[in-house]
Write a protein that holds these residues in place. Sequence first.
Motif, PDB file in Angstrom:
ATOM      1  N   PHE A 124      -4.371   0.531  12.461  1.00  0.00           N
ATOM      2  CA  PHE A 124      -5.016   0.609  11.159  1.00  0.00           C
ATOM      3  C   PHE A 124      -4.108   0.018  10.081  1.00  0.00           C
ATOM      4  N   ASP A 125      -4.725  -0.562   9.060  1.00  0.00           N
ATOM      5  CA  ASP A 125      -3.976  -1.083   7.909  1.00  0.00           C
ATOM      6  C   ASP A 125      -3.808   0.013   6.864  1.00  0.00           C
ATOM      7  N   VAL A 126      -2.591   0.116   6.340  1.00  0.00           N
ATOM      8  CA  VAL A 126      -2.291   1.023   5.234  1.00  0.00           C
ATOM      9  C   VAL A 126      -1.745   0.167   4.092  1.00  0.00           C
ATOM     10  N   LYS A 127      -2.369   0.240   2.917  1.00  0.00           N
ATOM     11  CA  LYS A 127      -1.988  -0.627   1.804  1.00  0.00           C
ATOM     12  C   LYS A 127      -1.305   0.164   0.691  1.00  0.00           C
ATOM     13  N   VAL A 128      -0.211  -0.401   0.195  1.00  0.00           N
ATOM     14  CA  VAL A 128       0.579   0.237  -0.856  1.00  0.00           C
ATOM     15  C   VAL A 128       0.547  -0.625  -2.116  1.00  0.00           C
ATOM     16  N   ARG A 129       0.107  -0.034  -3.211  1.00  0.00           N
ATOM     17  CA  ARG A 129       0.108  -0.718  -4.508  1.00  0.00           C
ATOM     18  C   ARG A 129       1.468  -0.541  -5.171  1.00  0.00           C
ATOM     19  N   PHE A 130       1.970  -1.608  -5.790  1.00  0.00           N
ATOM     20  CA  PHE A 130       3.219  -1.511  -6.550  1.00  0.00           C
ATOM     21  C   PHE A 130       3.079  -2.313  -7.837  1.00  0.00           C
ATOM     22  N   ASP A 131       3.973  -2.076  -8.768  1.00  0.00           N
ATOM     23  CA  ASP A 131       3.921  -2.733 -10.073  1.00  0.00           C
ATOM     24  C   ASP A 131       4.521  -4.134  -9.937  1.00  0.00           C
ATOM     25  N   THR A 132       3.657  -5.131  -9.920  1.00  0.00           N
ATOM     26  CA  THR A 132       4.122  -6.511  -9.727  1.00  0.00           C
ATOM     27  C   THR A 132       4.953  -7.008 -10.907  1.00  0.00           C
ATOM     28  N   SER A 133       4.762  -6.414 -12.092  1.00  0.00           N
ATOM     29  CA  SER A 133       5.557  -6.842 -13.249  1.00  0.00           C
ATOM     30  C   SER A 133       6.993  -6.333 -13.156  1.00  0.00           C
ATOM     31  N   VAL A 134       7.201  -5.236 -12.416  1.00  0.00           N
ATOM     32  CA  VAL A 134       8.541  -4.688 -12.231  1.00  0.00           C
ATOM     33  C   VAL A 134       9.276  -5.427 -11.111  1.00  0.00           C
ATOM     34  N   TYR A 135       8.515  -5.888 -10.115  1.00  0.00           N
ATOM     35  CA  TYR A 135       9.112  -6.573  -8.964  1.00  0.00           C
ATOM     36  C   TYR A 135       8.580  -8.003  -8.839  1.00  0.00           C
ATOM     37  N   PRO A 136       8.860  -8.874  -9.811  1.00  0.00           N
ATOM     38  CA  PRO A 136       8.334 -10.245  -9.742  1.00  0.00           C
ATOM     39  C   PRO A 136       8.935 -11.055  -8.608  1.00  0.00           C
ATOM     40  N   GLU A 137      10.041 -10.571  -8.033  1.00  0.00           N
ATOM     41  CA  GLU A 137      10.691 -11.310  -6.946  1.00  0.00           C
ATOM     42  C   GLU A 137       9.934 -11.199  -5.630  1.00  0.00           C
ATOM     43  N   LEU A 138       9.027 -10.245  -5.514  1.00  0.00           N
ATOM     44  CA  LEU A 138       8.277 -10.064  -4.271  1.00  0.00           C
ATOM     45  C   LEU A 138       7.153 -11.090  -4.184  1.00  0.00           C
ATOM     46  N   LYS A 139       7.119 -11.804  -3.063  1.00  0.00           N
ATOM     47  CA  LYS A 139       6.191 -12.926  -2.914  1.00  0.00           C
ATOM     48  C   LYS A 139       5.215 -12.711  -1.760  1.00  0.00           C
ATOM     49  N   ASN A 140       4.097 -13.391  -1.858  1.00  0.00           N
ATOM     50  CA  ASN A 140       3.077 -13.363  -0.812  1.00  0.00           C
ATOM     51  C   ASN A 140       3.654 -13.839   0.518  1.00  0.00           C
ATOM     52  N   GLY A 141       3.439 -13.047   1.563  1.00  0.00           N
ATOM     53  CA  GLY A 141       3.878 -13.436   2.900  1.00  0.00           C
ATOM     54  C   GLY A 141       5.217 -12.869   3.324  1.00  0.00           C
ATOM     55  N   MET A 142       5.939 -12.185   2.431  1.00  0.00           N
ATOM     56  CA  MET A 142       7.238 -11.617   2.802  1.00  0.00           C
ATOM     57  C   MET A 142       7.060 -10.484   3.817  1.00  0.00           C
ATOM     58  N   SER A 143       7.994 -10.399   4.771  1.00  0.00           N
ATOM     59  CA  SER A 143       8.004  -9.296   5.734  1.00  0.00           C
ATOM     60  C   SER A 143       8.635  -8.076   5.085  1.00  0.00           C
ATOM     61  N   ALA A 144       8.140  -6.894   5.464  1.00  0.00           N
ATOM     62  CA  ALA A 144       8.618  -5.661   4.835  1.00  0.00           C
ATOM     63  C   ALA A 144       8.654  -4.521   5.844  1.00  0.00           C
ATOM     64  N   LYS A 145       9.316  -3.439   5.453  1.00  0.00           N
ATOM     65  CA  LYS A 145       9.320  -2.174   6.207  1.00  0.00           C
ATOM     66  C   LYS A 145       8.917  -1.080   5.222  1.00  0.00           C
ATOM     67  N   LEU A 146       8.172  -0.091   5.720  1.00  0.00           N
ATOM     68  CA  LEU A 146       7.508   0.864   4.836  1.00  0.00           C
ATOM     69  C   LEU A 146       7.726   2.302   5.295  1.00  0.00           C
ATOM     70  N   TRP A 147       8.017   3.191   4.324  1.00  0.00           N
ATOM     71  CA  TRP A 147       8.124   4.632   4.584  1.00  0.00           C
ATOM     72  C   TRP A 147       7.135   5.348   3.667  1.00  0.00           C
ATOM     73  N   VAL A 148       6.237   6.119   4.221  1.00  0.00           N
ATOM     74  CA  VAL A 148       5.245   6.869   3.462  1.00  0.00           C
ATOM     75  C   VAL A 148       5.666   8.327   3.473  1.00  0.00           C
ATOM     76  N   TYR A 149       5.839   8.935   2.276  1.00  0.00           N
ATOM     77  CA  TYR A 149       6.236  10.335   2.186  1.00  0.00           C
ATOM     78  C   TYR A 149       4.997  11.213   2.199  1.00  0.00           C
ATOM     79  N   VAL A 150       4.893  12.008   3.243  1.00  0.00           N
ATOM     80  CA  VAL A 150       3.663  12.733   3.516  1.00  0.00           C
ATOM     81  C   VAL A 150       3.731  14.188   3.092  1.00  0.00           C
ATOM     82  N   LYS A 151       4.873  14.674   2.576  1.00  0.00           N
ATOM     83  CA  LYS A 151       5.010  16.070   2.109  1.00  0.00           C
ATOM     84  C   LYS A 151       5.618  16.098   0.734  1.00  0.00           C
TER      85      LYS A 151
END
Length: 221
Positions: free
Chosen positions: A194-221
């Motif tokens: 399944f796909d899980v999508k995370v929204r972030f503030d693009t104005s705060v992180y302008p260095e992040l570009k389309n297609g970059m590889s990433a690793k993700l931690w979701v805090y569930v508690k």
Amino acid sequence: MTKEEQKIEQELKKVEGGLRLSMRAILVIVLLILALGVGIGAYLIVTNQSVYIEKSTIEAPEIDLAPTTSGTLLNMYVKAGDSVTANEVVARIGNELVQTKIAGIVTIANATIGQQYNAGQTVVAMIDPNALRVVGQIDENKGLSKIAIGQYAIFTADAYGSEKFTGVIDEISPEAQSSDVVFQISDKRQEQIFDVKVRFDTSVYPELKNGMSAKLWVYVK
């Protein structure tokens, strides 16, 4: 004080010095054990409170620009990587001017002048950088049931090493993508992803570009 007494006193001082060193060594060992215990405890707490998604990508939905009627490509006004504004002309096919609807960044514009295009056939593709999301792919049995919209998340981008970025879960795909794993044993079922999508503030992180590889931690508690 006799020589014998002096010798005994010196031996006692050596013993006392040795005891001090031993006590210091014991204290250091105890502190190291305590630090290790705290570290292990913190790791277990974080591990228990988060779901890790290794296979993740920073991406935005592709916007395809195409003519409404068939014709020959006469002019191409943009190239991949260009920033475009809303209602900007990006290509001319026959007598039709192909325009953007919103501002964004061109991702594909590699058509050849003179090439024939059908109505609805993509001539230029673009993205809206404000629509960038971290899209993580997670197996259904790797913590999907713990993830919910609105949960806090942190992620790293491979291009920036261990630097941490933050975001919020804003979408979980309603249906699965089948994995490429094929089992030969009859009692094993194919894993569903399944796909899980995370929204972030693009104005705060302008260095992040389309297609970059990433690793993700979701805090569930």
